[in-house]
Design a protein around this motif. Structure first.
Motif, PDB file in Angstrom:
ATOM      1  N   GLY A  67       0.908  -1.147   0.094  1.00  9.60           N
ATOM      2  CA  GLY A  67      -0.215   0.075   0.025  1.00  9.60           C
ATOM      3  C   GLY A  67       0.980   1.320   0.052  1.00  9.60           C
ATOM      4  O   GLY A  67       0.481   2.232  -0.638  1.00  9.60           O
ATOM      5  N   ILE A  68       1.973   1.063   0.756  1.00 12.04           N
ATOM      6  CA  ILE A  68       2.534   2.560   0.733  1.00 12.04           C
ATOM      7  C   ILE A  68       3.275   2.773  -0.615  1.00 12.04           C
ATOM      8  O   ILE A  68       3.287   3.943  -0.882  1.00 12.04           O
ATOM      9  CB  ILE A  68       3.876   2.394   1.823  1.00 12.04           C
ATOM     10  CG1 ILE A  68       3.233   2.418   3.445  1.00 12.04           C
ATOM     11  CG2 ILE A  68       4.810   3.554   1.819  1.00 12.04           C
ATOM     12  CD1 ILE A  68       3.890   1.969   4.474  1.00 12.04           C
ATOM     13  N   TRP A  69       4.027   1.706  -1.224  1.00 11.18           N
ATOM     14  CA  TRP A  69       4.640   1.656  -2.307  1.00 11.18           C
ATOM     15  C   TRP A  69       3.758   2.298  -3.252  1.00 11.18           C
ATOM     16  O   TRP A  69       3.997   3.170  -4.186  1.00 11.18           O
ATOM     17  CB  TRP A  69       5.206   0.284  -2.748  1.00 11.18           C
ATOM     18  CG  TRP A  69       5.079   0.111  -4.252  1.00 11.18           C
ATOM     19  CD1 TRP A  69       4.553  -0.786  -5.052  1.00 11.18           C
ATOM     20  CD2 TRP A  69       6.149   0.969  -5.191  1.00 11.18           C
ATOM     21  NE1 TRP A  69       4.935  -0.592  -6.317  1.00 11.18           N
ATOM     22  CE2 TRP A  69       5.848   0.207  -6.295  1.00 11.18           C
ATOM     23  CE3 TRP A  69       7.099   1.828  -4.941  1.00 11.18           C
ATOM     24  CZ2 TRP A  69       6.378   0.516  -7.517  1.00 11.18           C
ATOM     25  CZ3 TRP A  69       7.601   2.389  -6.207  1.00 11.18           C
ATOM     26  CH2 TRP A  69       7.175   1.653  -7.405  1.00 11.18           C
ATOM     27  N   SER A  70       2.240   1.631  -3.330  1.00  6.62           N
ATOM     28  CA  SER A  70       1.389   2.104  -4.204  1.00  6.62           C
ATOM     29  C   SER A  70       0.854   3.593  -4.055  1.00  6.62           C
ATOM     30  O   SER A  70       0.591   4.252  -5.151  1.00  6.62           O
ATOM     31  CB  SER A  70       0.259   1.236  -3.752  1.00  6.62           C
ATOM     32  OG  SER A  70      -0.570   1.105  -4.955  1.00  6.62           O
ATOM     33  N   ILE A  71       0.878   4.194  -3.046  1.00  8.44           N
ATOM     34  CA  ILE A  71       0.585   5.473  -2.636  1.00  8.44           C
ATOM     35  C   ILE A  71       1.674   6.357  -3.585  1.00  8.44           C
ATOM     36  O   ILE A  71       1.030   7.256  -4.219  1.00  8.44           O
ATOM     37  CB  ILE A  71       0.453   5.970  -1.134  1.00  8.44           C
ATOM     38  CG1 ILE A  71      -0.949   5.359  -0.743  1.00  8.44           C
ATOM     39  CG2 ILE A  71       0.657   7.276  -1.039  1.00  8.44           C
ATOM     40  CD1 ILE A  71      -1.025   5.487   0.701  1.00  8.44           C
ATOM     41  N   LEU A  72       3.048   6.113  -2.905  1.00  3.77           N
ATOM     42  CA  LEU A  72       3.738   6.882  -3.744  1.00  3.77           C
ATOM     43  C   LEU A  72       4.065   6.661  -5.383  1.00  3.77           C
ATOM     44  O   LEU A  72       4.294   7.751  -5.782  1.00  3.77           O
ATOM     45  CB  LEU A  72       5.384   6.150  -3.177  1.00  3.77           C
ATOM     46  CG  LEU A  72       5.689   6.195  -1.570  1.00  3.77           C
ATOM     47  CD1 LEU A  72       6.773   5.278  -1.074  1.00  3.77           C
ATOM     48  CD2 LEU A  72       5.469   7.686  -1.266  1.00  3.77           C
ATOM     49  N   GLN A  73       3.560   5.274  -5.892  1.00  2.00           N
ATOM     50  CA  GLN A  73       3.511   5.496  -7.267  1.00  2.00           C
ATOM     51  C   GLN A  73       2.324   6.366  -7.684  1.00  2.00           C
ATOM     52  O   GLN A  73       2.346   7.112  -8.601  1.00  2.00           O
ATOM     53  CB  GLN A  73       3.196   4.042  -7.418  1.00  2.00           C
ATOM     54  CG  GLN A  73       3.485   3.636  -8.900  1.00  2.00           C
ATOM     55  CD  GLN A  73       3.268   2.234  -9.250  1.00  2.00           C
ATOM     56  OE1 GLN A  73       2.349   1.524  -8.525  1.00  2.00           O
ATOM     57  NE2 GLN A  73       3.840   1.595 -10.125  1.00  2.00           N
ATOM     58  N   THR A  74       1.054   6.211  -7.156  1.00  2.00           N
ATOM     59  CA  THR A  74       0.013   7.111  -7.439  1.00  2.00           C
ATOM     60  C   THR A  74       0.353   8.710  -7.503  1.00  2.00           C
ATOM     61  O   THR A  74       0.095   9.477  -8.320  1.00  2.00           O
ATOM     62  CB  THR A  74      -1.053   6.792  -6.465  1.00  2.00           C
ATOM     63  OG1 THR A  74      -1.547   5.608  -6.702  1.00  2.00           O
ATOM     64  CG2 THR A  74      -2.146   7.674  -6.986  1.00  2.00           C
ATOM     65  N   PHE A  75       1.113   9.180  -6.574  1.00  5.40           N
ATOM     66  CA  PHE A  75       1.737  10.481  -6.399  1.00  5.40           C
ATOM     67  C   PHE A  75       2.697  10.702  -7.339  1.00  5.40           C
ATOM     68  O   PHE A  75       3.056  11.683  -7.703  1.00  5.40           O
ATOM     69  CB  PHE A  75       2.459  10.754  -5.011  1.00  5.40           C
ATOM     70  CG  PHE A  75       1.458  10.787  -3.874  1.00  5.40           C
ATOM     71  CD1 PHE A  75       0.239  10.926  -4.138  1.00  5.40           C
ATOM     72  CD2 PHE A  75       1.916  10.866  -2.458  1.00  5.40           C
ATOM     73  CE1 PHE A  75      -0.738  11.301  -3.075  1.00  5.40           C
ATOM     74  CE2 PHE A  75       0.927  10.863  -1.631  1.00  5.40           C
ATOM     75  CZ  PHE A  75      -0.430  10.920  -1.677  1.00  5.40           C
ATOM     76  N   GLY A  76       3.171   9.860  -8.217  1.00  8.42           N
ATOM     77  CA  GLY A  76       4.049   9.951  -9.333  1.00  8.42           C
ATOM     78  C   GLY A  76       5.667  10.262  -8.923  1.00  8.42           C
ATOM     79  O   GLY A  76       6.175  10.855  -9.370  1.00  8.42           O
ATOM     80  N   TRP A  77       5.713   9.607  -7.728  1.00 10.07           N
ATOM     81  CA  TRP A  77       7.208   9.737  -7.003  1.00 10.07           C
ATOM     82  C   TRP A  77       8.265   8.925  -7.364  1.00 10.07           C
ATOM     83  O   TRP A  77       9.263   8.983  -7.286  1.00 10.07           O
ATOM     84  CB  TRP A  77       7.159   9.986  -5.704  1.00 10.07           C
ATOM     85  CG  TRP A  77       6.387  11.287  -5.222  1.00 10.07           C
ATOM     86  CD1 TRP A  77       6.101  12.357  -5.504  1.00 10.07           C
ATOM     87  CD2 TRP A  77       6.058  11.619  -3.653  1.00 10.07           C
ATOM     88  NE1 TRP A  77       5.345  13.326  -4.908  1.00 10.07           N
ATOM     89  CE2 TRP A  77       5.283  12.770  -3.832  1.00 10.07           C
ATOM     90  CE3 TRP A  77       6.179  11.072  -2.493  1.00 10.07           C
ATOM     91  CZ2 TRP A  77       4.766  13.490  -2.557  1.00 10.07           C
ATOM     92  CZ3 TRP A  77       5.490  11.516  -1.266  1.00 10.07           C
ATOM     93  CH2 TRP A  77       4.716  12.803  -1.359  1.00 10.07           C
ATOM     94  N   ASN A  78       7.761   7.928  -7.989  1.00  6.68           N
ATOM     95  CA  ASN A  78       8.684   6.659  -8.548  1.00  6.68           C
ATOM     96  C   ASN A  78       9.373   7.454  -9.898  1.00  6.68           C
ATOM     97  O   ASN A  78       9.021   7.879 -10.764  1.00  6.68           O
ATOM     98  CB  ASN A  78       7.957   5.592  -8.646  1.00  6.68           C
ATOM     99  CG  ASN A  78       6.972   5.430  -9.291  1.00  6.68           C
ATOM    100  OD1 ASN A  78       6.132   6.213  -9.650  1.00  6.68           O
ATOM    101  ND2 ASN A  78       6.864   4.458 -10.245  1.00  6.68           N
ATOM    102  N   THR A  79      10.649   7.008  -9.744  1.00  9.66           N
ATOM    103  CA  THR A  79      11.390   7.144 -11.197  1.00  9.66           C
ATOM    104  C   THR A  79      12.215   5.759 -11.297  1.00  9.66           C
ATOM    105  O   THR A  79      11.984   4.806 -10.515  1.00  9.66           O
ATOM    106  CB  THR A  79      12.424   8.339 -10.938  1.00  9.66           C
ATOM    107  OG1 THR A  79      13.312   7.997 -10.092  1.00  9.66           O
ATOM    108  CG2 THR A  79      11.945   9.541 -10.607  1.00  9.66           C
ATOM    109  N   ALA A  80      12.801   5.748 -12.459  1.00  5.82           N
ATOM    110  CA  ALA A  80      13.405   4.550 -13.070  1.00  5.82           C
ATOM    111  C   ALA A  80      14.837   4.304 -11.785  1.00  5.82           C
ATOM    112  O   ALA A  80      15.121   3.280 -11.578  1.00  5.82           O
ATOM    113  CB  ALA A  80      14.183   4.610 -14.279  1.00  5.82           C
ATOM    114  N   THR A  81      15.351   5.229 -11.231  1.00  5.90           N
ATOM    115  CA  THR A  81      16.548   5.324 -10.593  1.00  5.90           C
ATOM    116  C   THR A  81      15.969   5.058  -8.956  1.00  5.90           C
ATOM    117  O   THR A  81      16.891   4.184  -8.170  1.00  5.90           O
ATOM    118  CB  THR A  81      17.238   6.318 -10.402  1.00  5.90           C
ATOM    119  OG1 THR A  81      16.524   7.624 -10.595  1.00  5.90           O
ATOM    120  CG2 THR A  81      18.045   6.341 -11.658  1.00  5.90           C
TER     121      THR A  81
END
Ligand code: HEM
Length: 114
Positions: A67-81
């Motif tokens: 869930g935490i990972w999913s929220i961060l992804q929804t916020f668009g905070w994930n990048t390839a690096t």
């Protein structure tokens, strides 16, 4: 997520009936309203109840891990690096929450709280 979510929903209903209401899991007269410390010690002296809470906290841990990972992804905070680091971050938070919550039933079962 679906199964851990359903288990957590059932857990929350049980938990409120148990440690807030004293409606389940206690012998007659054992639950004392507004005395959460004594109620917690009496509740987790029964090992199947303590085990139930530990399993539910396992479900919470798995739910938060994703869930935490999913929220961060929804916020668009994930990048390839940073993707691998964000996954580790989610897992660490989930494990800290698991250890924090389970420390209560474990402490009662170990005899550290009485
Ligand atoms: C091993 C883990 C947990 C223990 C030992 C624990 C302990 C307690 C206790 C003793 C109470 C009653 C407080 C009072 O009567 O003043 C309570 C209430 C409550 N707990 Fe937990 N809890 C745990 C996990 C959780 C989790 C994971 C959630 C939410 C997902 C949660 C949500 C609540 C709620 C909403 C209440 C009602 C608030 C209240 O009665 O004041 N608990 N908990």
């Amino acid at each position: 997520m679906r199964w851990s979510g359903l288990l957590l929903a059932a857990y929350i209903i049980f938990h409120l009936l148990h440690l807030t209401g004293g409606v389940v899991g206690f012998r007659a007269g054992q639950f004392v309203p507004l005395h959460p410390y004594q109620n917690v010690v009496a509740a987790f002296a029964v090992w199947p109840v303590a085990l139930l809470y530990i399993v539910a906290m396992g479900a919470l841990c798995l739910h938060l891990d994703h869930g935490i990972w999913s929220i961060l992804q929804t916020f668009g905070w994930n990048t390839a690096t940073n993707e691998a680091k964000l996954k580790i971050f989610s897992r660490v938070i989930a494990i800290i929450v698991f250890l924090g919550f389970t420390s209560v039933p474990v402490s009662v079962m170990a005899g550290w709280l009485h």
